[in-house]
Design a protein around this motif. Structure first.
Motif, PDB file in Angstrom:
ATOM      1  N   PHE A  85       0.816  -1.208   0.000  1.00  0.00           N
ATOM      2  CA  PHE A  85       0.000   0.000   0.000  1.00  0.00           C
ATOM      3  C   PHE A  85       0.857   1.268   0.000  1.00  0.00           C
ATOM      4  CE2 PHE A  85      -3.054  -3.110   1.490  1.00  0.00           C
ATOM      5  CZ  PHE A  85      -4.211  -2.736   0.819  1.00  0.00           C
ATOM      6  N   ALA A  86       0.426   2.242  -0.803  1.00  0.00           N
ATOM      7  CA  ALA A  86       1.115   3.535  -0.862  1.00  0.00           C
ATOM      8  C   ALA A  86       0.103   4.597  -1.241  1.00  0.00           C
ATOM      9  CB  ALA A  86       2.250   3.490  -1.877  1.00  0.00           C
ATOM     10  N   TRP A  87       0.526   5.871  -1.126  1.00  0.00           N
ATOM     11  CA  TRP A  87      -0.327   7.000  -1.515  1.00  0.00           C
ATOM     12  C   TRP A  87       0.057   7.447  -2.911  1.00  0.00           C
ATOM     13  CZ3 TRP A  87      -4.467   9.528   0.611  1.00  0.00           C
ATOM     14  CH2 TRP A  87      -4.829   9.141   1.909  1.00  0.00           C
ATOM     15  N   PHE A  88      -0.886   7.393  -3.842  1.00  0.00           N
ATOM     16  CA  PHE A  88      -0.606   7.830  -5.203  1.00  0.00           C
ATOM     17  C   PHE A  88      -1.898   8.025  -5.974  1.00  0.00           C
ATOM     18  CE2 PHE A  88      -0.280   3.175  -5.040  1.00  0.00           C
ATOM     19  CZ  PHE A  88      -1.123   2.761  -6.068  1.00  0.00           C
ATOM     20  N   ASP A  89      -1.761   8.694  -7.117  1.00  0.00           N
ATOM     21  CA  ASP A  89      -2.883   8.860  -8.035  1.00  0.00           C
ATOM     22  C   ASP A  89      -2.951   7.597  -8.901  1.00  0.00           C
ATOM     23  OD1 ASP A  89      -4.210   9.498 -10.636  1.00  0.00           O
ATOM     24  OD2 ASP A  89      -4.423  11.487  -9.744  1.00  0.00           O
ATOM     25  N   ARG A  90      -4.026   6.858  -8.758  1.00  0.00           N
ATOM     26  CA  ARG A  90      -4.143   5.547  -9.408  1.00  0.00           C
ATOM     27  C   ARG A  90      -3.997   5.636 -10.933  1.00  0.00           C
ATOM     28  NH1 ARG A  90      -7.044   1.089 -10.854  1.00  0.00           N
ATOM     29  NH2 ARG A  90      -6.904  -0.688  -9.424  1.00  0.00           N
ATOM     30  N   TYR A 115      10.577  -8.994 -14.722  1.00  0.00           N
ATOM     31  CA  TYR A 115      10.220  -9.143 -13.317  1.00  0.00           C
ATOM     32  C   TYR A 115       9.771  -7.787 -12.772  1.00  0.00           C
ATOM     33  CZ  TYR A 115      13.796 -12.822 -14.032  1.00  0.00           C
ATOM     34  OH  TYR A 115      14.560 -13.849 -14.520  1.00  0.00           O
ATOM     35  N   VAL A 116       8.657  -7.765 -12.084  1.00  0.00           N
ATOM     36  CA  VAL A 116       8.237  -6.553 -11.379  1.00  0.00           C
ATOM     37  C   VAL A 116       8.267  -6.868  -9.888  1.00  0.00           C
ATOM     38  CG1 VAL A 116       6.417  -4.843 -11.029  1.00  0.00           C
ATOM     39  CG2 VAL A 116       6.784  -5.823 -13.303  1.00  0.00           C
ATOM     40  N   LEU A 117       8.934  -6.020  -9.125  1.00  0.00           N
ATOM     41  CA  LEU A 117       9.061  -6.205  -7.681  1.00  0.00           C
ATOM     42  C   LEU A 117       8.560  -4.958  -6.965  1.00  0.00           C
ATOM     43  CD1 LEU A 117      10.148  -7.589  -5.060  1.00  0.00           C
ATOM     44  CD2 LEU A 117      12.359  -6.520  -5.579  1.00  0.00           C
ATOM     45  N   SER A 118       7.721  -5.160  -5.960  1.00  0.00           N
ATOM     46  CA  SER A 118       7.281  -4.077  -5.083  1.00  0.00           C
ATOM     47  C   SER A 118       7.827  -4.373  -3.695  1.00  0.00           C
ATOM     48  CB  SER A 118       5.750  -4.015  -5.054  1.00  0.00           C
ATOM     49  OG  SER A 118       5.301  -3.219  -3.979  1.00  0.00           O
ATOM     50  N   GLU A 119       8.516  -3.399  -3.103  1.00  0.00           N
ATOM     51  CA  GLU A 119       9.066  -3.636  -1.762  1.00  0.00           C
ATOM     52  C   GLU A 119       8.919  -2.404  -0.889  1.00  0.00           C
ATOM     53  OE1 GLU A 119      13.269  -4.512  -2.002  1.00  0.00           O
ATOM     54  OE2 GLU A 119      13.479  -3.335  -3.830  1.00  0.00           O
ATOM     55  N   GLU A 120       8.499  -2.651   0.351  1.00  0.00           N
ATOM     56  CA  GLU A 120       8.342  -1.571   1.311  1.00  0.00           C
ATOM     57  C   GLU A 120       9.695  -1.244   1.920  1.00  0.00           C
ATOM     58  OE1 GLU A 120       5.530  -0.625   5.216  1.00  0.00           O
ATOM     59  OE2 GLU A 120       6.011  -2.682   4.675  1.00  0.00           O
ATOM     60  N   ILE A 121      10.072   0.034   1.886  1.00  0.00           N
ATOM     61  CA  ILE A 121      11.348   0.486   2.427  1.00  0.00           C
ATOM     62  C   ILE A 121      11.072   1.343   3.663  1.00  0.00           C
ATOM     63  CG2 ILE A 121      13.506   1.698   1.947  1.00  0.00           C
ATOM     64  CD1 ILE A 121      13.052  -0.726   0.135  1.00  0.00           C
ATOM     65  N   ASN A 122      11.566   0.906   4.810  1.00  0.00           N
ATOM     66  CA  ASN A 122      11.338   1.652   6.051  1.00  0.00           C
ATOM     67  C   ASN A 122      12.511   2.582   6.321  1.00  0.00           C
ATOM     68  OD1 ASN A 122       8.793   0.478   6.850  1.00  0.00           O
ATOM     69  ND2 ASN A 122       9.922  -1.416   7.220  1.00  0.00           N
ATOM     70  N   ALA A 123      12.450   3.761   5.754  1.00  0.00           N
ATOM     71  CA  ALA A 123      13.485   4.781   5.954  1.00  0.00           C
ATOM     72  C   ALA A 123      12.894   5.895   6.821  1.00  0.00           C
ATOM     73  CB  ALA A 123      13.953   5.315   4.608  1.00  0.00           C
ATOM     74  N   VAL A 128       7.308   2.856  -0.827  1.00  0.00           N
ATOM     75  CA  VAL A 128       7.288   1.598  -1.572  1.00  0.00           C
ATOM     76  C   VAL A 128       8.074   1.824  -2.859  1.00  0.00           C
ATOM     77  CG1 VAL A 128       5.842  -0.033  -2.845  1.00  0.00           C
ATOM     78  CG2 VAL A 128       5.087   0.823  -0.621  1.00  0.00           C
ATOM     79  N   ARG A 129       9.002   0.912  -3.149  1.00  0.00           N
ATOM     80  CA  ARG A 129       9.770   1.003  -4.394  1.00  0.00           C
ATOM     81  C   ARG A 129       9.284  -0.077  -5.350  1.00  0.00           C
ATOM     82  NH1 ARG A 129      15.562   1.011  -3.134  1.00  0.00           N
ATOM     83  NH2 ARG A 129      15.362  -1.244  -2.819  1.00  0.00           N
ATOM     84  N   ILE A 130       8.979   0.325  -6.580  1.00  0.00           N
ATOM     85  CA  ILE A 130       8.529  -0.609  -7.614  1.00  0.00           C
ATOM     86  C   ILE A 130       9.614  -0.675  -8.679  1.00  0.00           C
ATOM     87  CG2 ILE A 130       6.768  -1.115  -9.341  1.00  0.00           C
ATOM     88  CD1 ILE A 130       5.933   1.307  -6.574  1.00  0.00           C
ATOM     89  N   VAL A 195      14.290  -0.334 -14.255  1.00  0.00           N
ATOM     90  CA  VAL A 195      13.789   1.009 -13.964  1.00  0.00           C
ATOM     91  C   VAL A 195      12.956   0.909 -12.698  1.00  0.00           C
ATOM     92  CG1 VAL A 195      12.483   2.992 -14.780  1.00  0.00           C
ATOM     93  CG2 VAL A 195      13.709   1.559 -16.426  1.00  0.00           C
ATOM     94  N   SER A 196      13.280   1.733 -11.713  1.00  0.00           N
ATOM     95  CA  SER A 196      12.544   1.692 -10.451  1.00  0.00           C
ATOM     96  C   SER A 196      12.036   3.080 -10.100  1.00  0.00           C
ATOM     97  CB  SER A 196      13.432   1.156  -9.326  1.00  0.00           C
ATOM     98  OG  SER A 196      14.556   1.973  -9.141  1.00  0.00           O
ATOM     99  N   PHE A 197      10.948   3.117  -9.344  1.00  0.00           N
ATOM    100  CA  PHE A 197      10.420   4.388  -8.862  1.00  0.00           C
ATOM    101  C   PHE A 197       9.811   4.180  -7.493  1.00  0.00           C
ATOM    102  CE2 PHE A 197       6.943   2.404 -11.162  1.00  0.00           C
ATOM    103  CZ  PHE A 197       5.802   2.709 -10.419  1.00  0.00           C
ATOM    104  N   THR A 198       9.742   5.255  -6.724  1.00  0.00           N
ATOM    105  CA  THR A 198       9.232   5.173  -5.358  1.00  0.00           C
ATOM    106  C   THR A 198       7.900   5.920  -5.232  1.00  0.00           C
ATOM    107  OG1 THR A 198      10.457   7.156  -4.688  1.00  0.00           O
ATOM    108  CG2 THR A 198      11.539   5.013  -4.373  1.00  0.00           C
ATOM    109  N   LEU A 199       7.113   5.482  -4.252  1.00  0.00           N
ATOM    110  CA  LEU A 199       5.862   6.140  -3.905  1.00  0.00           C
ATOM    111  C   LEU A 199       5.781   6.231  -2.390  1.00  0.00           C
ATOM    112  CD1 LEU A 199       3.470   4.158  -6.285  1.00  0.00           C
ATOM    113  CD2 LEU A 199       4.234   6.523  -6.618  1.00  0.00           C
TER     114      LEU A 199
END
Length: 205
Positions: A85-90, A115-123, A128-130, A195-199
């Protein structure tokens, strides 16, 4: 035999229909990209964030693009670590995912994998990085440096001659920024690209 001839005709018709479907999908994606890109250039993109499950969007993108992947015998896979789960414009993130996966299919040879990977990063600020990783042709150092500077790339054909607009990555970069995230690219020529991006996981001001 007549049966064999009919069967061969059916196969050819199926191939033609797949090609037509691919062209229609490409045209619709191009129109989408041009409309959103034009809005981004005028700072007119509507940003309506809400708490969403990124898994749902990835699977929707897979369903939409699976025919393209099947035509090149490319396997699509997805996994996630931690909360999706993350906050974003769907709508905007759907466009980002569709462009990144389409790009990966375009530059991956037959029998490749995406491969698509979604991972929660606790910084300090959780996010969430996709990541969208492919086993495609990759990018050389010069091209990678140029991309990282401005995210504009010339329109180049894919491994089966697929056309492109050159707008895809720049549009993704702009839309990621609108969604309060950051985008990154890693690549090795002949081995593939990620290519990765964060939300953000919370609604940022």
């Amino acid at each position: 035999s007549a049966g064999n001839i009919a069967g061969a005709g059916d196969d050819k018709t199926g191939d033609i229909m797949q090609e037509i479907r691919g062209q229609i999908d490409f045209t619709l994606n191009l129109i989408d990209n041009l409309l959103i890109w034009g809005q981004s250039q005028q700072n007119q993109i509507e940003y309506r964030p809400e708490k969403c499950n990124i898994t749902d969007l990835v699977l929707e993108s897979f369903n939409l693009l699976n025919k393209h992947a099947e035509m090149k015998k490319i396997e699509l896979s997805f996994s996630h670590r931690g909360s999706p789960f993350a906050w974003f414009d769907r709508n905007l993130v759907a466009i980002i995912l569709r462009n990144l996966i389409t790009n990966a299919i375009k530059f991956t040879d037959e029998d490749g994998r995406i491969y698509v990977l979604s991972e929660e990063i606790n910084a300090i600020t959780p996010y969430v990085r996709i990541s969208v990783r492919d086993t495609g042709v990759g990018i050389d150092i010069t091209g990678l440096d140029r991309l990282r500077k401005n995210w504009i790339s010339p329109s180049t054909r894919g491994t089966r001659g697929e056309k492109g607009t050159g707008l895809g990555l720049q549009l993704c970069y702009d839309l990621v920024r609108v969604n309060k995230g950051e985008m990154n690219i890693e690549s090795t020529r002949g081995e593939g690209t990620t290519v990765s991006f964060t939300l953000p996981t919370q609604n940022l001001p």
